[in-house]
Design an enzyme around this catalytic site. Sequence first.
Site, short mmCIF file in Angstrom:
data_model
loop_
_atom_site.label_atom_id
_atom_site.label_comp_id
_atom_site.label_asym_id
_atom_site.label_seq_id
_atom_site.Cartn_x
_atom_site.Cartn_y
_atom_site.Cartn_z
N ARG A 129 0.82 -1.23 0.00
CA ARG A 129 0.00 0.00 0.00
C ARG A 129 0.85 1.27 0.00
NH1 ARG A 129 -2.94 -3.02 3.86
NH2 ARG A 129 -4.70 -4.07 2.89
N LYS A 151 3.08 11.83 -10.66
CA LYS A 151 2.17 11.05 -11.51
C LYS A 151 2.89 9.76 -11.89
CE LYS A 151 -0.79 14.39 -13.82
NZ LYS A 151 -1.19 14.97 -15.12
N GLU A 193 9.48 19.20 -24.70
CA GLU A 193 8.75 19.34 -23.42
C GLU A 193 9.23 20.59 -22.67
OE1 GLU A 193 6.16 17.74 -22.25
OE2 GLU A 193 6.12 15.72 -23.08
N LYS A 252 7.74 23.55 -12.71
CA LYS A 252 6.85 22.39 -12.50
C LYS A 252 6.50 22.25 -11.02
CE LYS A 252 5.31 17.93 -13.54
NZ LYS A 252 5.34 16.70 -14.27
N GLU A 262 -4.41 17.76 -10.05
CA GLU A 262 -5.07 18.22 -11.28
C GLU A 262 -6.59 18.26 -11.10
OE1 GLU A 262 -3.09 16.65 -14.77
OE2 GLU A 262 -4.86 17.06 -15.97
N ARG A 272 -2.72 22.48 -12.96
CA ARG A 272 -1.80 21.46 -13.47
C ARG A 272 -2.13 21.09 -14.92
NH1 ARG A 272 0.97 16.45 -10.18
NH2 ARG A 272 2.24 15.75 -11.92
N ASN A 276 -0.54 20.01 -19.93
CA ASN A 276 -0.96 19.18 -21.06
C ASN A 276 -0.95 19.96 -22.38
OD1 ASN A 276 -1.39 16.96 -19.42
ND2 ASN A 276 -3.49 17.58 -18.95
N HIS A 279 -0.54 18.22 -25.70
CA HIS A 279 -0.72 16.78 -25.49
C HIS A 279 -2.00 16.23 -26.13
CE1 HIS A 279 2.69 17.22 -22.95
NE2 HIS A 279 2.67 15.97 -22.57
N HIS A 283 -1.03 13.15 -28.16
CA HIS A 283 -1.45 11.76 -27.88
C HIS A 283 -2.14 11.16 -29.10
CE1 HIS A 283 -1.42 12.22 -23.23
NE2 HIS A 283 -0.29 11.73 -23.68
N HIS A 296 7.41 10.57 -27.58
CA HIS A 296 6.34 11.34 -26.96
C HIS A 296 6.56 12.87 -27.14
CE1 HIS A 296 3.37 12.54 -24.01
NE2 HIS A 296 4.31 13.18 -23.33
P1 NAD Z 1 12.12 6.46 -22.17
O1 NAD Z 1 12.01 6.27 -20.74
O2 NAD Z 1 11.57 5.43 -23.08
O3 NAD Z 1 13.67 6.71 -22.53
C1 NAD Z 1 14.02 6.91 -23.88
C2 NAD Z 1 15.17 5.98 -24.31
O4 NAD Z 1 16.39 6.48 -23.78
C3 NAD Z 1 15.05 4.57 -23.81
O5 NAD Z 1 15.46 3.69 -24.82
C4 NAD Z 1 16.01 4.51 -22.62
O6 NAD Z 1 16.51 3.23 -22.38
C5 NAD Z 1 17.09 5.42 -23.09
N1 NAD Z 1 17.86 6.10 -22.07
C6 NAD Z 1 17.41 6.64 -20.90
N2 NAD Z 1 18.39 7.31 -20.32
C7 NAD Z 1 19.49 7.19 -21.09
C8 NAD Z 1 20.81 7.70 -21.01
N3 NAD Z 1 21.19 8.52 -20.06
N4 NAD Z 1 21.68 7.36 -21.99
C9 NAD Z 1 21.30 6.57 -23.03
N5 NAD Z 1 20.05 6.09 -23.17
C10 NAD Z 1 19.17 6.41 -22.21
O7 NAD Z 1 11.44 7.85 -22.64
P2 NAD Z 1 11.21 9.25 -21.90
O8 NAD Z 1 11.01 10.22 -23.00
O9 NAD Z 1 12.22 9.52 -20.88
O10 NAD Z 1 9.83 9.03 -21.13
C11 NAD Z 1 8.60 8.87 -21.81
C12 NAD Z 1 7.59 8.36 -20.83
O11 NAD Z 1 7.40 9.33 -19.80
C13 NAD Z 1 6.23 8.09 -21.41
O12 NAD Z 1 5.77 6.83 -20.96
C14 NAD Z 1 5.35 9.19 -20.86
O13 NAD Z 1 4.02 8.79 -20.71
C15 NAD Z 1 6.01 9.44 -19.54
N6 NAD Z 1 5.75 10.77 -18.97
C16 NAD Z 1 5.33 10.83 -17.67
C17 NAD Z 1 5.11 12.06 -17.08
C18 NAD Z 1 4.71 12.13 -15.64
O14 NAD Z 1 4.40 13.22 -15.16
N7 NAD Z 1 4.72 11.03 -14.93
C19 NAD Z 1 5.33 13.24 -17.81
C20 NAD Z 1 5.77 13.14 -19.12
C21 NAD Z 1 5.99 11.89 -19.70
N1 GLY Z 2 3.43 15.96 -17.22
C1 GLY Z 2 2.15 16.41 -16.80
C2 GLY Z 2 1.98 16.46 -15.33
O1 GLY Z 2 2.87 16.13 -14.60
O2 GLY Z 2 0.93 16.85 -14.89
#
Ligand code: NAD
Ligand code: GLY
Length: 397
Positions: A129, A151, A193, A252, A262, A272, A276, A279, A283, A296
Amino acid sequence: MTDKTVPRVRVRLGSSRSYDIEIGAGALERLGEVSRGALSPHARRIVVISNRRVFDLYGADAVRALRSAGFNVAHWLMGDGERHKSLLTAGRSLGFLAETELERSDAVMALGGGVVGDLAGFVAAVYLRGVAFIQVPTTLLAQIDSSVGGKTAVNTPAGKNMIGAFHQPRTVVVDVRTLRTLPAREMTAGWCEAIKQGAVGGLKLLNQTCRFLAAWKRFSSAHHEAKTGADAQVVEVERGLAKLIAAQCAFKARIVAGDEREEEGRTDYRSRRVLNFGHTIGHALESATAYKRFRHGEAVGYGMLAAAEISVRLGLIEASALESLRAAVHLAGRLPRADDLEHESILRLLRLDKKVVGGHVQWVLLERLGRARIVSGSEIPTRVVRDSITAALQSST
Ligand code: NAD
Ligand code: GLY
């Protein structure tokens, strides 16, 4: 050693849940002491969740730093890529946490990009939990956005981020040196971003981002081969990068502190939901191309242009503001082509978006560059949306 010129950013959520974001070149070396300071005095064990690629690069340093602070460390590696951000992966990693007998006072750590961070955060939110969680983001996108704010989510066949929880980390440790190994395309996605946060966070942040980005690109092309070592210029550029990441995180953090969950009724420019921006179309583009064509952040690049096109057509912003945004996205890097995509299929996908409220898309538009305005889809003629999508997808950058 802490670089005093880079501010530590605090996410203010009340005394017991507030946390710091530590940013700097070489911050991984301090991971042990920072984690010790952020966790319960009873914490003994940390499970690091990562993927093979990132763990091969940074796992040894992270584990060494944690062990030197007295933690018992285990790691669990997930597959690389969005498709692994699933309930299946979450179930397997939960099994690992149970096998290692992780206790309530222990912690889960995410070492990787947003995919690893979202999955590890979700697992930390539901195991026993909820156990403590630490983010060590290694992509630009994760360092400025996804690691901050709590998130967490996994995808299901019904959609991206369909199952998740709010679960704030105890601390976030950002080592900008990890970006030395990040592929150029992932940097472009992260820059998109960053531009998004500037576009809704204020002209100062947007200008700071664009100024640094222009300098960083000049530096990267001139020093293609000199990405390692203690070269004075590398040190200087990474200090600038750390300061920019701090400014992005501070923005942020302010948004999250003011609207952590949000809230549905919030439509002001500090809610918040403004995060988006870009987005809604972003999306839809990812979904229309089965998550195969765009990173993304790249899809968000087009999404921002489409939202700005709508803003111009509704008379909210001048065409010159759209042009400035286009120039900023151009600076981020080349985006995959999108001019072959059908606007009708994009329009259909918009109706399925999670941000639909009362049957209407909630659009994050601009009332000027640096300030968002949330507008219900019921107030925007379909023709305006269609023309704006077409115009944005034609913009080859
Ligand atoms: P990712 O995590 O897929 O990383 C991109 C690629 O880079 C991967 O192949 C990874 O293995 C590689 N990588 C990571 N760090 C590296 C490094 N230092 N050197 C070499 N390679 C490296 O992609 P991302 O763009 O970081 O994240 C996208 C995800 O984040 C999506 O799932 C999206 O929904 C999520 N997201 C979440 C939030 C949130 O608030 N929680 C906000 C925006 C995006
Ligand atoms: N990336 C959008 C949020 O954190 O709300």
